[in-house]
Design an enzyme around this catalytic site. Structure first.
Site, PDB file in Angstrom:
ATOM      1  N   HIS A 154      36.280  43.521  24.170  1.00  0.00           N
ATOM      2  CA  HIS A 154      37.907  43.651  23.768  1.00  0.00           C
ATOM      3  C   HIS A 154      38.274  42.560  23.422  1.00  0.00           C
ATOM      4  O   HIS A 154      39.472  42.369  23.023  1.00  0.00           O
ATOM      5  CB  HIS A 154      38.453  44.394  24.956  1.00  0.00           C
ATOM      6  N   ASP A 208      32.033  46.811  27.670  1.00  0.00           N
ATOM      7  CA  ASP A 208      32.885  45.788  27.180  1.00  0.00           C
ATOM      8  C   ASP A 208      32.160  44.286  27.174  1.00  0.00           C
ATOM      9  O   ASP A 208      32.414  43.785  28.012  1.00  0.00           O
ATOM     10  CB  ASP A 208      34.161  45.753  28.156  1.00  0.00           C
ATOM     11  N   SER A 216      39.926  36.961  30.057  1.00  0.00           N
ATOM     12  CA  SER A 216      38.821  37.947  29.583  1.00  0.00           C
ATOM     13  C   SER A 216      37.744  37.410  28.997  1.00  0.00           C
ATOM     14  O   SER A 216      37.804  36.369  28.148  1.00  0.00           O
ATOM     15  CB  SER A 216      39.571  39.060  28.710  1.00  0.00           C
TER      16      SER A 216
HETATM   17  C1  4AZ Z   1      43.422  40.659  31.068  1.00  0.00           C
HETATM   18  O1  4AZ Z   1      44.466  41.408  30.807  1.00  0.00           O
HETATM   19  C2  4AZ Z   1      43.054  40.968  32.533  1.00  0.00           C
HETATM   20  N1  4AZ Z   1      42.821  41.037  37.506  1.00  0.00           N
HETATM   21  C3  4AZ Z   1      41.887  40.271  32.812  1.00  0.00           C
HETATM   22  C4  4AZ Z   1      41.344  40.696  33.931  1.00  0.00           C
HETATM   23  C5  4AZ Z   1      42.055  41.414  34.995  1.00  0.00           C
HETATM   24  C6  4AZ Z   1      43.410  41.857  34.602  1.00  0.00           C
HETATM   25  C7  4AZ Z   1      43.819  41.763  33.301  1.00  0.00           C
HETATM   26  C8  4AZ Z   1      41.710  41.384  36.449  1.00  0.00           C
HETATM   27  O2  4AZ Z   1      42.656  40.410  30.093  1.00  0.00           O
END
Ligand code: 4AZ
Length: 618
Positions: free
Chosen positions: A416, A464, A560
Site C-alpha cells: 500500500h 500487503d 508503513s
Molecule cells: C498507517 O496509517 C498506519 N497502529 C500504520 C500502522 C498502524 C496504523 C496506521 C498501526 O499507515
C-alpha cells in the site's frame, strides 16, 4: 508447485529417509530406560513383546500431560519439513519441503565413496544427492569401488522374516557378524529394518543373551535417517554385556492398536509415550515435530521440535531457532570418542564436514555495536547505525513510508506504500536518522523496479507486501550501500513465537498525530489470537499482530512499509513483519498489524533470487 517438484517430493517421500538428523547416543540411553521395564528375553516372540510394550504405555499415558500440539499435527510435518528442521546438505529447502539437490550443487570437498550401483562418487554428498533421485543406489562404503563384497543385513532365529537377531556382512569383511546389544537402540533398529525392506522401520528392539559360541559382535551407531545400515558407523565390539541385537520390524499386523497410539505421518503407529521424547521412532520424525514439551531424554526447541538431549552443545545446530548451541562452553564438545577400532568410516562426521562448506549468508548482524541509549508512538530516538536495514521511501519532500533492506539492490516494503505509476517520483534514502539533517553517509537511490504482490488486496490489506529494486549507479555492477546491512528474511513461520519481543521503527506519527523528523523505535511483543481484536479482518497465516499491554508503543501513519524486527538467540536480526495497518495508533484494544514476512519467503526469493536471502542450503 511445479510438476517436477511434486514428483521429486513423492520420490523422496516414498523413500522417506532422504534425510538424517538423528545421532544415536541419546537414543540408546532412552531405549535402555524403556527396556528396563522388560524382563530379559531369551527368545524373540512378537506376541509377548507387543503386549509387554503397548499396554502399559496406553494406560499410563492418558492420565499424563499432553506433550503433543494437536493443531500442529494437522500440518503433517516430517523430516522433510524445512519449516521445522534443517535439510540435509544434499537437499535444499523449497516451499517448506526438503528436495533433492543436484549432485553438482554439493560442496566439492569430501572423500570418495562407493555406491551399491558400483559407481564411485567424489563426495558423500554427491552420492546421497544421486540416491535422492535414484533410491536403489545406496551408500556401500567409503573409498572408491574396488569390485569387492556387498553389504547385507540378515535376521535370524525369528519366527518370521520381519524379526530376528541382526547380523551384518560389511563390504570390506568376508564374514557375517552379529551386532552387539549394548549399542543397539530403536534408531539403529529402524535403519536395519529399512535395509531389510520394511519402510516403516522397527516396531521394537530386542536383546538376546550372548550365544556362548559367538562372543564377538559389532557395535553400530546410526543417526537415524540413514537409508542403509552401511551408512552407520561400525566398531569392533569388545564387551558384550548386553547380549546380541535383535529386532522386530514394523508390519501392520504387529502394530500397536489404533486407540491410544500415536499416528505417524507415514502411517506407522507408535506407543503414545514415545511421541515427543527426542527419539525418532516414526522414521519420518513426525513424532518429534509438534511438541509442547519433551519427555525425559528430549530437549525442546522453541519451534516445537524435540531433539535428543545429547544434541545440546554438540557443535551442530539442530534447532532452527539455534538454542541448542547457546551457552555452551567454547572448548570441546561433550562427545567422548571411544577408542574402539573403526571398521567403517564415520559418515556422520563426513556429513558434518560437508555442512561446513555450504555457503553462508551475511545478514542481520550489525558490525558496529552501538550501546542502545536508554531510552513510532511512544518510541525512543534511534542512533546512527542502530537500524542499518531501515530505509526511507521519499516521495516529493516527504518521507512517505519505511522500507527494509534485504540485500543486493532490494528493499522490502508494504504494497500500500507504492504505486508503479509513481515509480520515478520515489527516492530511497539510506543510512540516516534525522531527515532535517541528513548525514554525510546518507545515500539516495532512485527506483528501477517495483514488484507488488499479485494478490495484494487494498480493501482487506491481505498480502500487503512489495519489493523495490534500486537503480545501480552508472558503471557500478551492484548497489553500493556502504553503511547499510540487510536484515535476514525468515524462512520459517516457527522462528519466532507469540510473546517474543521485537522492535518496530520508523519516521511515522507520534501520539496526537505529531510529526516526527528523526527515526524512532519501540519494543513490542508478538500477539496471537488477534482475531479477537479484529474479527473477520485478521488472517493468521499472512498477518502478525504486535503491541504492548497498554498499547503505549505502536506503529502509526508514516511507519508503513517499515520493519518489525526480531532477534534470535544469537542476536541475528530478522524482518518478521512489515508495518501494514491497524485501527488508530497506540490503543491497546487495537494492536498494530504487520505483514508476516515468513509467509512470503518463497515469493521474495522468486523475485530477488534464492541465493540472496537463503541462509541454509541454497
Ligand atoms: C498507517 O496509517 C498506519 N497502529 C500504520 C500502522 C498502524 C496504523 C496506521 C498501526 O499507515
Amino acid at each position: 508447485m511445479k510438476l517436477g517438484h511434486v514428483i521429486l517430493l513423492l520420490l523422496c517421500f516414498y523413500l522417506s529417509f532422504c534425510e538424517d538428523n538423528f545421532r544415536k547416543r541419546g537414543k540408546s540411553k532412552a531405549v535402555k530406560k524403556s527396556e528396563a521395564h522388560h524382563a530379559p528375553e531369551a527368545s524373540l516372540s512378537k506376541e509377548t513383546e507387543a503386549s509387554s510394550e503397548v499396554k502399559p504405555t496406553s494406560t499410563q499415558d492418558t492420565s499424563q500431560k499432553d506433550f503433543v500440539d494437536k493443531k500442529c499435527l494437522t500440518e503433517k510435518h516430517t523430516h522433510l519439513s524445512c519449516n521445522k528442521v534443517f535439510c540435509q546438505p544434499w537437499q535444499k529447502c523449497i516451499d517448506g519441503t526438503c528436495l533433492c539437490k543436484l549432485p553438482y550443487q554439493c560442496p566439492k570437498n569430501g572423500t570418495r565413496v562407493c555406491s551399491t550401483n558400483g559407481k564411485s562418487y567424489s563426495t558423500y554428498c554427491q552420492q546421497k544427492s544421486f540416491e535422492c533421485y535414484r533410491p536403489e543406489a545406496k551408500f556401500l562404503k567409503s573409498g572408491a569401488c574396488t569390485g569387492g563384497g556387498q553389504f547385507s543385513v540378515s535376521l535370524s532365529n525369528g519366527k518370521q522374516d520381519s524379526e530376528g537377531i541382526v547380523a551384518v556382512k560389511l563390504a570390506d569383511l568376508d564374514t557375517k557378524m552379529f551386532v552387539c546389544g549394548d549399542s543397539w537402540s530403536i534408531t539403529e533398529a529402524n535403519v536395519a529394518c529399512i535395509d531389510r525392506g520394511f519402510q516403516l522401520g522397527a516396531l521394537d528392539t530386542h536383546r538376546r543373551d550372548p550365544d556362548p559360541n559367538s562372543a564377538e559382535c559389532l557395535h553400530v551407531r546410526c543417526r537415524g535417517l540413514e537409508t542403509s545400515l552401511a551408512e552407520c558407523t561400525f566398531t569392533k565390539g569388545v564387551h558384550n554385556s548386553e547380549g546380541l541385537a535383535g529386532v522386530v520390524c514394523y508390519t501392520e499386523s504387529a502394530a500397536p492398536p489404533k486407540k491410544d497410539s500415536f499416528q505417524c505421518v507415514n502411517g506407522k503407529r507408535i506407543p503414545q509415550k514415545k511421541a515427543c521424547d527426542g527419539v525418532n521412532d516414526c522414521v519420518d520424525k513426525s513424532d518429534e515435530l509438534c511438541c509442547k514439551d519433551c519427555r525425559g531424554e528430549g530437549f525442546l526447541c522453541k519451534s516445537g521440535v524435540c531433539i535428543p538431549k545429547q544434541y545440546k552443545c554438540n557443535g551442530e545446530l539442530d534447532c532452527i531457532t539455534g538454542e541448542d548451541e547457546v551457552g555452551c562452553e567454547e572448548t570441546g564438545h561433550p562427545e567422548i570418542k571411544e577408542a574402539a577400532e573403526m571398521l567403517t568410516a564415520d559418515m556422520d562426521a563426513e556429513r558434518k564436514f560437508t555442512k561446513s562448506f555450504l555457503p553462508k549468508l551475511s545478514c542481520g548482524v550489525k558490525n558496529n555495536m552501538h550501546i542502545r541509549r536508554k531510552r513510532v508512538v511512544g518510541g525512543k530516538p534511534a542512533k546512527m547505525g542502530e537500524f542499518p536495514w531501515q530505509m526511507a521511501i521519499k516521495e516529493g519532500d516527504k518521507i512517505h513510508c519505511g522500507g527494509i533492506y534485504i540485500g543486493g539492490c532490494w528493499i522490502l516494503t508494504a504494497a500500500h506504500c507504492v504505486r508503479i505509476s509513481r515509480m520515478h517520483r520515489y527516492q530511497i534514502w539510506t543510512s540516516f536518522t534525522d531527515w532535517l539533517r541528513p548525514g554525510f553517509q546518507t545515500v539516495v537511490h532512485s527506483v528501477n523496479r517495483i514488484i507488488i504482490h499479485e494478490n495484494y488486496n487494498g480493501t482487506t490489506y491481505q498480502n500487503d507486501i512489495a519489493l523495490i529494486e534500486m537503480k545501480k549507479r552508472p558503471n557500478e555492477k551492484e548497489c553500493v550501500l556502504s553503511k547499510s546491512i540487510p536484515a535476514c528474511v525468515p524462512w520459517s513461520p516457527y522462528l519466532f513465537q507469540p510473546n517474543d519481543k521485537c522492535i518496530v521503527s520508523g519516521w511515522g506519527r507520534e501520539k496526537d498525530n505529531q510529526k516526527v523528523y528523526s527515526l524512532r523505535w519501540g519494543e513490542v511483543h508478538l500477539i496471537n489470537n488477534c482475531s479477537e481484536f479484529y474479527p473477520g479482518r485478521y488472517f493468521e497465516k499472512e498477518m502478525q499482530c504486535a503491541g504492548t499491554d497498554d498499547g503505549s508503543i505502536d506503529a502509526c501513519k508514516g511507519d508503513s512499509g517499515g520493519p518489525l524486527v526480531c532477534q534470535d538467540v544469537n542476536n541475528v536480526t530478522y524482518v518478521w513483519g512489515v508495518v501494514s495497518w491497524g485501527e488508530n495508533c497506540g490503543k491497546s484494544e487495537f494492536p498494530g498489524v504487520y505483514t508476516k514476512v515468513a509467509n512470503y519467503f518463497d515469493w521474495i526469493s522468486q523475485h530477488v533470487g534464492r541465493s540472496l536471502i537463503s541462509q541454509h542450503n541454497i
